[in-house]
Design an enzyme around this catalytic site. Structure first.
Site, PDB file in Angstrom:
ATOM      1  N   ASP A 235       0.856  -1.189   0.000  1.00  0.00           N
ATOM      2  CA  ASP A 235       0.000   0.000   0.000  1.00  0.00           C
ATOM      3  C   ASP A 235       0.888   1.232   0.000  1.00  0.00           C
ATOM      4  O   ASP A 235       1.988   1.210  -0.580  1.00  0.00           O
ATOM      5  CB  ASP A 235      -0.920  -0.048   1.232  1.00  0.00           C
ATOM      6  CG  ASP A 235      -2.236   0.676   1.007  1.00  0.00           C
ATOM      7  OD1 ASP A 235      -2.228   1.917   0.967  1.00  0.00           O
ATOM      8  OD2 ASP A 235      -3.276   0.000   0.879  1.00  0.00           O
ATOM      9  N   HIS A 273      -4.098   5.498   4.238  1.00  0.00           N
ATOM     10  CA  HIS A 273      -4.777   4.316   3.714  1.00  0.00           C
ATOM     11  C   HIS A 273      -4.104   3.016   4.153  1.00  0.00           C
ATOM     12  O   HIS A 273      -4.759   2.080   4.627  1.00  0.00           O
ATOM     13  CB  HIS A 273      -4.818   4.410   2.189  1.00  0.00           C
ATOM     14  CG  HIS A 273      -5.660   3.400   1.507  1.00  0.00           C
ATOM     15  ND1 HIS A 273      -5.183   2.157   1.130  1.00  0.00           N
ATOM     16  CD2 HIS A 273      -6.950   3.443   1.111  1.00  0.00           C
ATOM     17  CE1 HIS A 273      -6.144   1.476   0.522  1.00  0.00           C
ATOM     18  NE2 HIS A 273      -7.236   2.232   0.507  1.00  0.00           N
ATOM     19  N   ASN A 368     -14.365  -0.015  -6.247  1.00  0.00           N
ATOM     20  CA  ASN A 368     -15.437   0.835  -5.728  1.00  0.00           C
ATOM     21  C   ASN A 368     -16.170   1.619  -6.816  1.00  0.00           C
ATOM     22  O   ASN A 368     -16.714   2.688  -6.556  1.00  0.00           O
ATOM     23  CB  ASN A 368     -14.855   1.820  -4.704  1.00  0.00           C
ATOM     24  CG  ASN A 368     -14.131   1.116  -3.582  1.00  0.00           C
ATOM     25  OD1 ASN A 368     -14.631   0.159  -3.016  1.00  0.00           O
ATOM     26  ND2 ASN A 368     -12.927   1.591  -3.266  1.00  0.00           N
ATOM     27  N   SER A 430     -11.410  -1.477  -0.051  1.00  0.00           N
ATOM     28  CA  SER A 430     -10.086  -1.445   0.575  1.00  0.00           C
ATOM     29  C   SER A 430     -10.144  -1.915   2.019  1.00  0.00           C
ATOM     30  O   SER A 430      -9.200  -2.516   2.531  1.00  0.00           O
ATOM     31  CB  SER A 430      -9.510  -0.025   0.546  1.00  0.00           C
ATOM     32  OG  SER A 430      -9.085   0.325  -0.738  1.00  0.00           O
TER      33      SER A 430
END
Length: 501
Positions: A235, A273, A368, A430
């Site tokens: 990430d 994130h 998404n 996520s």
């Protein structure tokens, strides 16, 4: 009497119930104080009465407990009742439609206690049974059963014309001095999820509003916590010093942008994130800080990427290759990328060569956009694509779907760790992805010899069939739906059905 009870309950919207005197029950001959929850009440009705009855009177049903005879409905109570609705509900409690309207309580440990309409009584001797029958007549109860293992104990149940609460009746029976014990039955959450202060805000771990719409983690922790398993979070980087993550950070980390160690933290405008995903997967449990991760004893490998750089595709490929070459068992990928051969090649290597040929478990957010699964989630069947489930058990409308969707996991309004040693809520596939990575770690702890394909099979075969759509397609692991996959991931069923040899 009921009118008085409910008048007090409704008045509580304006005057705190605590000012009216603290309620209690008896245990070991001593009064045990109860803390009244001023925002909720419990409406007990016969089973044949609709559980929506309270909503007619301005209450909001939040959860329902049922058995063969009763509905026990926990309701939110508004700050001020409409006078007409209040009068109607008071009148209703004098009919056969409502057995009792009672307070909702907590004990001194914060455990929510809901009266169920049942009462336990212990006789002093079996010859006192006639005294018990006298009390049931006096308080309009009925004897339900005698305890099989402790023959002096009996269970009573309120009748519709009792005009009392279970707490009142239990206390009156005990205070008569005729019996060794009498106290009301309470429904409560028996699982000590963890001692972390924010854990009950993690609906994915325990959903108090929608029963069963969670990953059943408390039961699973009795079998596995991820010990000995390494989860690579590919990430933007994990905040390595976060108090709820630091004890679980693996000693090796990698920065794919610089090509060196340790990992960095990039793209901070997206509010941490990678740190958020890491907490979901493996935040420390029972340290008294923040939250609990799904695999709270697993190790987190931080692999950071700078997605604003020109070589983002190569960074992701390097991240995957570095992760499997440095011992990652699971690679959690909460990102999307354009379809590229370099990322495909890295994934091929991890799937075939990772874990000494058993294969890394690759978990990928489905996306998404509300459309098809984003790359690389649709690249190979070995990649576990995960959809975003809401607290109600309905898939989020933006969750991507398609043929390679394996299952779904909680992904809407998820509380987890954030930058600067904080926590916050985030939504998306996520967030669903690391829930599955965490459960995969539990399965691998139970049997580290499993191949990645076997782990995928265990996860798919042990799901909960949730949602508002039929599972009308049959695939390799059972019935399937393109929006929910094989269903909601179930940690408990997955770990107990993991072969040990």
């Amino acid at each position: 009497m009921r009118k008085i009870i409910f008048a007090l309950l409704t008045l509580a919207a304006i005057i705190p119930i605590s000012t009216l005197g603290q309620d209690y029950y008896y245990s070991n001959g001593e009064k045990v104080p109860l803390i009244t929850n001023d925002s909720q009440i419990v409406v007990i009705t016969p089973k044949e009465v609709a559980t929506s009855i309270p909503s007619v009177y301005g209450l909001t049903p939040k959860s329902t407990i049922t058995d063969d005879v009763l509905n026990i409905v926990v309701c939110d109570i508004p700050k001020v009742f409409n006078a007409v609705r209040r009068a109607k509900l008071v009148a209703e409690t004098n009919s056969d439609s409502v057995i009792s309207v009672t307070s909702c309580y907590e004990d001194r440990f914060g455990t929510k206690l809901v009266q169920t309409g049942y009462i336990y009584v212990k006789l002093k001797s079996q010859s006192d049974y006639y005294k018990l029958t006298g009390e049931t007549t006096k308080y309009d109860c009925e004897i339900v059963r005698r305890n099989t293992f402790m023959p002096l104990w009996y269970t009573l149940r309120l009748k519709s014309n009792s005009n009392r609460t279970p707490l009142e009746v239990a206390n009156a029976i005990y205070e008569s001095g005729k019996f060794d014990s009498a106290y009301p039955d309470f429904s409560f959450d028996p699982f000590e999820v963890s001692y972390d202060p924010d854990v009950y805000s993690q609906w994915a771990l325990y959903n108090s509003e929608y029963e069963g719409i969670d990953i059943s983690i408390s039961q699973a922790w009795g079998y596995a916590t991820g010990r000995g398993i390494k989860i690579a979070i590919v990430d933007q980087g994990i905040e390595l010093t976060h108090e709820d993550l630091a004890p679980n950070i693996y000693f090796k980390s990698y920065d794919a942008y610089t090509g060196a160690s340790p990992s960095g933290v990039y793209n901070t405008a997206s509010i941490g994130h990678g740190t958020h995903c890491a907490g979901i997967a493996a935040a420390v449990r029972n340290n008294g800080k923040f939250i609990a991760g799904v695999a709270p004893d697993a190790k987190l490998i931080s692999v950071s990427n700078n997605f604003n750089a020109s070589n983002a595709n190569e960074q992701l490929a390097n991240s995957i290759n570095w992760a499997w070459k440095n011992g990652a068992d699971i690679i959690s990928c909460s990102w999307r990328a354009p379809d590229s051969d370099i990322i495909r090649a890295a994934l091929d290597s991890a799937i075939v060569k990772g874990r000494e040929g058993k294969g890394c478990i690759i978990v990928k957010s489905s996306g998404n956009t509300g459309g098809g699964i984003t790359f690389p989630g649709s690249y190979r069947k070995e990649i576990i694509a995960v959809g975003n489930l809401q607290k109600s058990g309905i898939i989020n409308s933006l969750s991507c779907h398609g043929d390679n969707l394996l299952l779904c996991a909680p992904g809407t309004n998820i509380l987890s760790t954030m930058l600067n040693n904080t926590t916050a809520y985030k939504t998306g596939t996520s967030m669903a992805c690391p829930h599955v990575a965490g459960v995969a770690a539990l399965v691998l702890e139970r049997n580290p010899k499993l191949t990645a394909n076997k782990v995928r099979e265990i996860l798919a075969k042990n799901t909960k069939k949730v949602g508002n759509m039929p599972y009308n397609t049959t695939k390799q692991y059972g019935t399937w739906n393109e929006y929910y996959g094989f269903g909601l991931i179930n940690a408990y069923k997955a770990v107990i059905n993991t072969p040990r040899d």
